[in-house]
Scaffold this active site. Structure first.
Site, mmCIF file in Angstrom:
data_model
loop_
_atom_site.group_PDB
_atom_site.id
_atom_site.type_symbol
_atom_site.label_atom_id
_atom_site.label_comp_id
_atom_site.label_asym_id
_atom_site.label_seq_id
_atom_site.Cartn_x
_atom_site.Cartn_y
_atom_site.Cartn_z
ATOM 1 N N VAL A 55 1.105 -1.205 -0.132
ATOM 2 C CA VAL A 55 -0.218 0.145 -0.150
ATOM 3 C C VAL A 55 0.689 1.617 0.296
ATOM 4 O O VAL A 55 0.316 2.045 -0.605
ATOM 5 C CB VAL A 55 -0.988 0.177 1.151
ATOM 6 N N GLU A 57 -10.794 5.139 6.030
ATOM 7 C CA GLU A 57 -11.425 4.846 5.123
ATOM 8 C C GLU A 57 -10.946 3.660 4.432
ATOM 9 O O GLU A 57 -11.408 2.919 4.078
ATOM 10 C CB GLU A 57 -11.321 5.853 4.385
ATOM 11 N N VAL A 90 -11.672 -0.330 6.002
ATOM 12 C CA VAL A 90 -12.762 -1.131 5.647
ATOM 13 C C VAL A 90 -12.992 -1.090 4.258
ATOM 14 O O VAL A 90 -13.114 -0.723 3.135
ATOM 15 C CB VAL A 90 -13.922 -0.802 6.715
ATOM 16 N N LYS A 120 -13.641 -5.356 10.774
ATOM 17 C CA LYS A 120 -13.423 -4.514 9.537
ATOM 18 C C LYS A 120 -15.310 -3.986 10.340
ATOM 19 O O LYS A 120 -16.282 -3.396 10.258
ATOM 20 C CB LYS A 120 -14.186 -4.687 8.477
ATOM 21 N N GLY A 158 -5.710 -4.760 -2.001
ATOM 22 C CA GLY A 158 -4.949 -4.759 -3.437
ATOM 23 C C GLY A 158 -4.250 -3.819 -3.368
ATOM 24 O O GLY A 158 -4.913 -2.459 -2.047
HETATM 25 N N1 HSE Z 1 -7.079 -9.121 3.542
HETATM 26 C C1 HSE Z 1 -7.704 -8.598 3.116
HETATM 27 C C2 HSE Z 1 -8.341 -9.133 1.613
HETATM 28 C C3 HSE Z 1 -7.483 -7.374 2.716
HETATM 29 O O1 HSE Z 1 -8.846 -10.076 1.395
HETATM 30 O O2 HSE Z 1 -9.795 -8.697 1.784
HETATM 31 C C4 HSE Z 1 -6.965 -5.866 3.828
HETATM 32 O O3 HSE Z 1 -7.605 -5.964 4.488
#
Ligand code: HSE
Length: 448
Positions: A30, A146, A149, A222, A324
């Site tokens: 990220v 933001e 989640v 989340k 991602g």
């Molecule tokens: N590893 C998480 C997913 C993304 O696969 O959605 C980051 O929260």
């Protein structure tokens, strides 16, 4: 050294000559995209914020590991995160490290030092929102999250701002891309959980240690954040019932398919009422049978989708890339623009709103439905006995399907809604009954 440059302000009509100094903590999937996009879109950032955004440094644990990267080329790398945060020309700290304890210390340092924070860290926010919000409030700075989640999908902002005047009844959906990829691949290929987890790892969806994804912890963090925002009540990850997907078999998927369902890992946050009309809140994450015609059933691959139901707004659906580097960076960048604008204009992000202080449901009290797949002896009176056990626990049967199997019978039972406690107790009794050979699976269904 800055990673961005301002266009000629006279030519653009902008009046601000100030700079907003940014520290980026973490330079993984990220962080590297955040820096790249800020660097490439520096002009747009200037126009949108009304000031130049200058990245002062990128803190990493091992500078050598990032030699040759953009951050290295721009001379931004440092292994001293604390010194970077403390710089007087840093106004805004972006935390994209992950984990809880170390980032918590850094984020608190920043907030207490009068710097706004943008974080993508769901585990940190879900575990320590009270402490972080208090530190931000006391220093008069912003805390934005933001990206914590569903990555690129704007859902925190809508709950924090757009729906702040409405009464949200429920927030439910698919908030983990890795598990959705695995379940979707199992559904479309008939392959096993282990094979599709290996495929998710090979394609880079699953982490080297995929525990947080497949055990549901990532989705639970989340869910805690979504429930807190939706119901104006503090919900932490510990308050969220959590069951992952590791026990889902190819047979479960096949049985679900033949009954017209697909299996999804859902996060479900609801505002509920007890018999006396007292309100309470439930947040849970578990594999769920979803009818194939339900909109969530068509959320494929690593996509996420979040449904919000509110009194005045009605039903809203948010859909998109929930994981991602780039999708997460998009949400981080939106927050950077928001926090930097506030710095320039003197505005503030909405603070924490937990005034409602609703009780969190014990999981046993939550209404749900079960799909039970079991093998029984095929002899007189067995179905009557089984039906009696359900009735004794106050559970009504919706459908019952029997087929011959291994000289006995395979029975698929779908219940009407009952409490989790009533359903779990029923299954406990049935599993011990002498006519039951094996309970293949017990999976919850979306509500009626
Ligand atoms: N590893 C998480 C997913 C993304 O696969 O959605 C980051 O929260």
């Amino acid at each position: 050294m800055t990673a961005t440059s301002a266009p000629n302000s006279a030519a653009t009509g902008a009046v601000s000559t100030s700079q907003v100094g940014i520290a980026i903590l973490g330079y993984g999937t990220v962080g590297s995209q955040v820096l790249r996009l800020m660097h490439e879109n520096a002009d747009a950032f200037f126009h949108r914020i009304g000031a130049e955004v200058a990245v002062r440094g990128v803190a990493v644990s091992n500078v050598e590991k990032h030699k040759g990267s953009l951050a290295d080329e721009l001379g931004l790398l440092t292994d001293d995160a604390r010194a970077l945060i403390a710089r007087s020309d840093v106004d805004l700290v972006v935390e994209v490290i992950g984990g809880i304890d170390y980032p918590r210390e850094l984020v608190l340092d920043a907030l207490r030092g009068g710097k706004s924070v943008v974080t993508a860290n769901k585990a940190l926010v879900a575990a320590h929102s009270e402490e972080l919000a208090k530190a931000a409030e006391e220093s008069g700075v912003d805390l934005y999250f933001e990206a914590a989640v569903a990555a690129a999908i704007p859902v925190v902002g809508p709950l924090r701002r757009s729906l702040a005047g409405d009464q949200v009844q429920s927030v439910a959906g698919i908030v983990n891309g890795t598990t959705n990829f695995i379940l979707d691949a199992m559904d479309s290929t008939g392959a096993s959980y282990d094979d599709m987890l290996a495929e998710a790892t090979r394609l880079g969806y699953a982490e080297a240690d995929p525990t947080a994804d497949v055990e549901g912890h990532d989705a639970a963090s989340k869910a805690a954040i979504l429930a807190s925002l939706a119901f104006h009540t503090r919900v932490t990850a510990d308050d969220v019932f959590c069951e992952g997907i590791t026990k889902i078999t190819a047979d479960d998927i096949e049985a679900a398919k033949s009954a017209g369902y697909t299996i999804k890992l859902l996060a479900i946050c609801e505002r509920l009422k007890d018999a006396e009309g007292n309100e309470f809140v439930s947040a849970r994450v578990h594999p769920t049978l979803v009818p194939r015609e339900h909109p969530l059933a068509s959320v494929s691959k690593s996509f996420n989708a979040v449904f919000v139901e509110a009194e005045a707004a009605g039903r809203l659906m948010f859909y998109g890339n929930g994981a991602g580097g780039n999708p997460t960076a998009s949400a981080v960048l939106g927050d950077i623009v928001g926090a930097a604008r506030n710095k320039v204009t003197g505005g503030r992000a909405p603070g924490e709103s937990t005034y409602a202080n609703l009780p969190i449901a014990s999981f046993g009290d939550v209404p749900t439905r079960y799909h039970i797949d079991l093998e029984i002896e095929d002899r007189v009176g067995v179905l009557a006995e089984l039906a009696k056990t359900f009735a004794e626990h106050g559970v009504s049967l919706r459908t019952l399907r029997q087929e011959e199997k291994n000289g006995g019978a395979r029975l698929i039972v779908v219940t009407h809604t009952a409490t989790e406690r009533e359903l779990a107790q029923t299954v406990e009794v049935i599993a011990k009954a002498d006519y039951v050979k094996h309970v293949n699976s017990v999976i919850r269904l979306v509500s009626e």
